[in-house]
Design a protein around this motif. Structure first.
Motif, PDB file in Angstrom:
ATOM      1  N   ILE A  82      52.031  45.256  77.461  1.00  0.00           N
ATOM      2  CA  ILE A  82      52.425  44.315  78.507  1.00  0.00           C
ATOM      3  C   ILE A  82      53.945  44.197  78.470  1.00  0.00           C
ATOM      4  N   GLY A  83      54.595  44.518  79.551  1.00  0.00           N
ATOM      5  CA  GLY A  83      56.051  44.456  79.578  1.00  0.00           C
ATOM      6  C   GLY A  83      56.634  45.708  80.197  1.00  0.00           C
ATOM      7  N   PRO A  84      57.973  45.847  80.122  1.00  0.00           N
ATOM      8  CA  PRO A  84      58.917  45.118  79.265  1.00  0.00           C
ATOM      9  C   PRO A  84      59.098  43.655  79.674  1.00  0.00           C
ATOM     10  N   LEU A  85      59.489  42.846  78.689  1.00  0.00           N
ATOM     11  CA  LEU A  85      59.638  41.413  78.893  1.00  0.00           C
ATOM     12  C   LEU A  85      60.988  40.938  78.369  1.00  0.00           C
ATOM     13  N   ALA A  86      61.484  39.866  78.948  1.00  0.00           N
ATOM     14  CA  ALA A  86      62.642  39.191  78.367  1.00  0.00           C
ATOM     15  C   ALA A  86      62.202  38.616  77.027  1.00  0.00           C
ATOM     16  N   PRO A  87      62.929  38.878  75.942  1.00  0.00           N
ATOM     17  CA  PRO A  87      62.482  38.458  74.606  1.00  0.00           C
ATOM     18  C   PRO A  87      62.742  36.973  74.359  1.00  0.00           C
ATOM     19  N   THR A  88      62.114  36.132  75.172  1.00  0.00           N
ATOM     20  CA  THR A  88      62.337  34.688  75.140  1.00  0.00           C
ATOM     21  C   THR A  88      61.008  33.952  75.100  1.00  0.00           C
ATOM     22  N   VAL A  89      61.069  32.649  74.824  1.00  0.00           N
ATOM     23  CA  VAL A  89      59.859  31.821  74.847  1.00  0.00           C
ATOM     24  C   VAL A  89      59.235  31.859  76.234  1.00  0.00           C
ATOM     25  N   GLU A  90      60.070  31.760  77.262  1.00  0.00           N
ATOM     26  CA  GLU A  90      59.559  31.787  78.641  1.00  0.00           C
ATOM     27  C   GLU A  90      58.875  33.115  78.946  1.00  0.00           C
ATOM     28  N   GLY A  91      59.428  34.216  78.419  1.00  0.00           N
ATOM     29  CA  GLY A  91      58.792  35.519  78.622  1.00  0.00           C
ATOM     30  C   GLY A  91      57.418  35.572  77.980  1.00  0.00           C
ATOM     31  N   GLY A  92      57.278  34.963  76.810  1.00  0.00           N
ATOM     32  CA  GLY A  92      55.983  34.933  76.137  1.00  0.00           C
ATOM     33  C   GLY A  92      54.966  34.096  76.880  1.00  0.00           C
ATOM     34  N   MET A  93      55.404  32.963  77.429  1.00  0.00           N
ATOM     35  CA  MET A  93      54.484  32.111  78.185  1.00  0.00           C
ATOM     36  C   MET A  93      53.960  32.835  79.415  1.00  0.00           C
ATOM     37  N   ALA A  94      54.845  33.563  80.096  1.00  0.00           N
ATOM     38  CA  ALA A  94      54.428  34.293  81.293  1.00  0.00           C
ATOM     39  C   ALA A  94      53.467  35.425  80.949  1.00  0.00           C
ATOM     40  N   ALA A  95      53.677  36.077  79.799  1.00  0.00           N
ATOM     41  CA  ALA A  95      52.847  37.225  79.432  1.00  0.00           C
ATOM     42  C   ALA A  95      51.504  36.826  78.848  1.00  0.00           C
ATOM     43  N   ALA A  96      51.371  35.589  78.383  1.00  0.00           N
ATOM     44  CA  ALA A  96      50.122  35.166  77.748  1.00  0.00           C
ATOM     45  C   ALA A  96      48.944  35.274  78.710  1.00  0.00           C
ATOM     46  N   ASP A  97      49.163  34.922  79.966  1.00  0.00           N
ATOM     47  CA  ASP A  97      48.073  35.015  80.950  1.00  0.00           C
ATOM     48  C   ASP A  97      47.604  36.451  81.124  1.00  0.00           C
ATOM     49  N   SER A  98      48.551  37.403  81.115  1.00  0.00           N
ATOM     50  CA  SER A  98      48.173  38.812  81.234  1.00  0.00           C
ATOM     51  C   SER A  98      47.356  39.260  80.039  1.00  0.00           C
ATOM     52  N   ALA A  99      47.710  38.776  78.855  1.00  0.00           N
ATOM     53  CA  ALA A  99      46.950  39.137  77.653  1.00  0.00           C
ATOM     54  C   ALA A  99      45.521  38.644  77.755  1.00  0.00           C
ATOM     55  N   VAL A 100      45.337  37.433  78.262  1.00  0.00           N
ATOM     56  CA  VAL A 100      43.983  36.883  78.429  1.00  0.00           C
ATOM     57  C   VAL A 100      43.201  37.721  79.434  1.00  0.00           C
ATOM     58  N   LEU A 101      43.837  38.090  80.529  1.00  0.00           N
ATOM     59  CA  LEU A 101      43.163  38.898  81.554  1.00  0.00           C
ATOM     60  C   LEU A 101      42.799  40.279  81.027  1.00  0.00           C
TER      61      LEU A 101
END
Length: 365
Positions: A212-231
């Protein structure tokens, strides 16, 4: 008495010598007689004169200043690296100039061009520049990189590949078979290395890994990516850094998803605060401060050698990299895969189950 800061000419007049002699007394003391040198130093101290670093560099070619460039000064990972570099520089009588390159190769290039000549050499941490660009810089000035391997540039590596294997083996031992990797910046060398390591281990251990990504290596980036991980229906998440992992923990908590009961989370770097999370974060601990010290020590070694201290920029050879180990620190954010979950079965087990279901359906027709 005047409040004006004394100049080199004031010291020279007081001592009855030329300004060039005062300059040599500080920059090349071996070229001034001991008596004259001691007298100049004593009078300069009495007058409150401090030699300018740039002025001292004119005859010696050295400013006793080093440049340290990091992609994100707000990331706690780099705070420890900066601390280690600063301590090593200060111990050797050098001043460290720090610059934030804002996760862009363009800003990194701009800062290097501005500081070249004003510093004696550079440490580039987690550089986002291309290999070609780093070789160009290396050909013009003394350079050490951190978390990057590009020959012939000397570097300090944190062995995150080994740590990534530890993390994946840990999750596999807990029964996890489908794992998400939350990737970091596209230009990150260490990110690409971790992903290749996960893919290789997945083939060896019969795991499924999704990126999943690439992502901004920030807390906000992790929050946004968590939903994708669940899906993506995974039972575990491995992240590029701890900030992403902390963001995942926050988002899963907001959604009422239990960690580690439903999803396990592993971070990387063991930054300050990783053990304060709820649940506390399982993560890869790295000797970050040691990396900063080692990088400056390596750069000072290049400066001390003088002369041809490195091969040509087009050479494939270079000094051996300093490699620092990582270790997995297990805390509360990882646990067994959910019992009875299809996500807890390996790809082969899931395929076999699908075939059994298909046969059962066919037999009932």
């Amino acid at each position: 008495m005047s409040d004006r800061t004394p100049t080199i000419h004031d010291v020279a007049a007081r001592c009855g010598v030329n300004a060039s002699t005062v300059s040599r007394a500080f920059s090349r003391p071996e070229r001034v007689s001991p008596a004259t040198r001691d007298r100049i130093h004593a009078i300069a101290a009495e007058m409150g004169y401090r030699p300018n670093a740039i002025a001292r560099a004119l005859p010696s070619g050295r400013t006793r200043t080093l440049g340290l460039l990091v992609p994100d000064i707000t990331n706690p990972f780099f705070l420890d690296l900066i601390r280690g570099a600063e301590r090593a520089a200060a111990a050797a009588g050098y001043t460290l100039v720090l610059a934030d390159t804002e996760e862009t190769s363009q800003q990194e290039t701009t800062v290097v061009e501005r500081l070249t000549g004003a510093v004696d050499g550079f440490v580039l941490a987690s550089s986002r520049a291309s290999d070609e660009r780093l070789r160009e810089v290396h050909a013009k000035t003394r350079l050490v990189v951190v978390n990057r391997r590009v020959r012939p540039v000397p570097g300090v590596l944190i062995d995150s590949a080994h740590g990534t294997r530890q993390a994946a083996e840990h999750l596999a031992s807990l029964g996890h078979r489908r794992i998400a990797y939350l990737a970091g910046p596209r230009a990150s060398w260490s990110d690409a290395r971790r992903w290749r390591t996960l893919q290789a281990l997945a083939r060896h251990r019969d795991l499924e890994v999704v990126r999943i990504g690439p992502l901004a290596p920030t807390v906000e980036g992790g929050m946004a990516a968590a939903d994708s991980a669940v899906l993506d229906d995974v039972t575990a998440v491995v992240t590029f850094n701890d900030l992403l992992a902390i963001g995942v923990l926050r988002r899963l908590r907001d959604r009422g998803i239990d960690v580690p009961g439903q999803i396990s989370v592993v971070g990387c770097d063991d930054i300050f605060g990783a053990d304060f999370c709820h649940p506390s974060l399982t993560t890869l601990a790295a000797p970050i401060e040691s990396a900063g010290r080692a990088a400056v020590d390596l750069l000072l070694g290049l400066l001390a050698s003088g002369g041809p201290d490195r091969p040509r920029a087009d050479s494939a050879e270079g000094p051996e990299d300093v490699v620092l180990p990582t270790r997995l620190t297990i805390r509360e954010s990882t646990g067994p895969a959910p019992a009875g979950s299809a996500r807890g079965r390996s790809p082969r087990q899931r395929a076999a189950a699908d075939r059994r279901t298909a046969r059962a359906v066919g037999a009932s027709r």
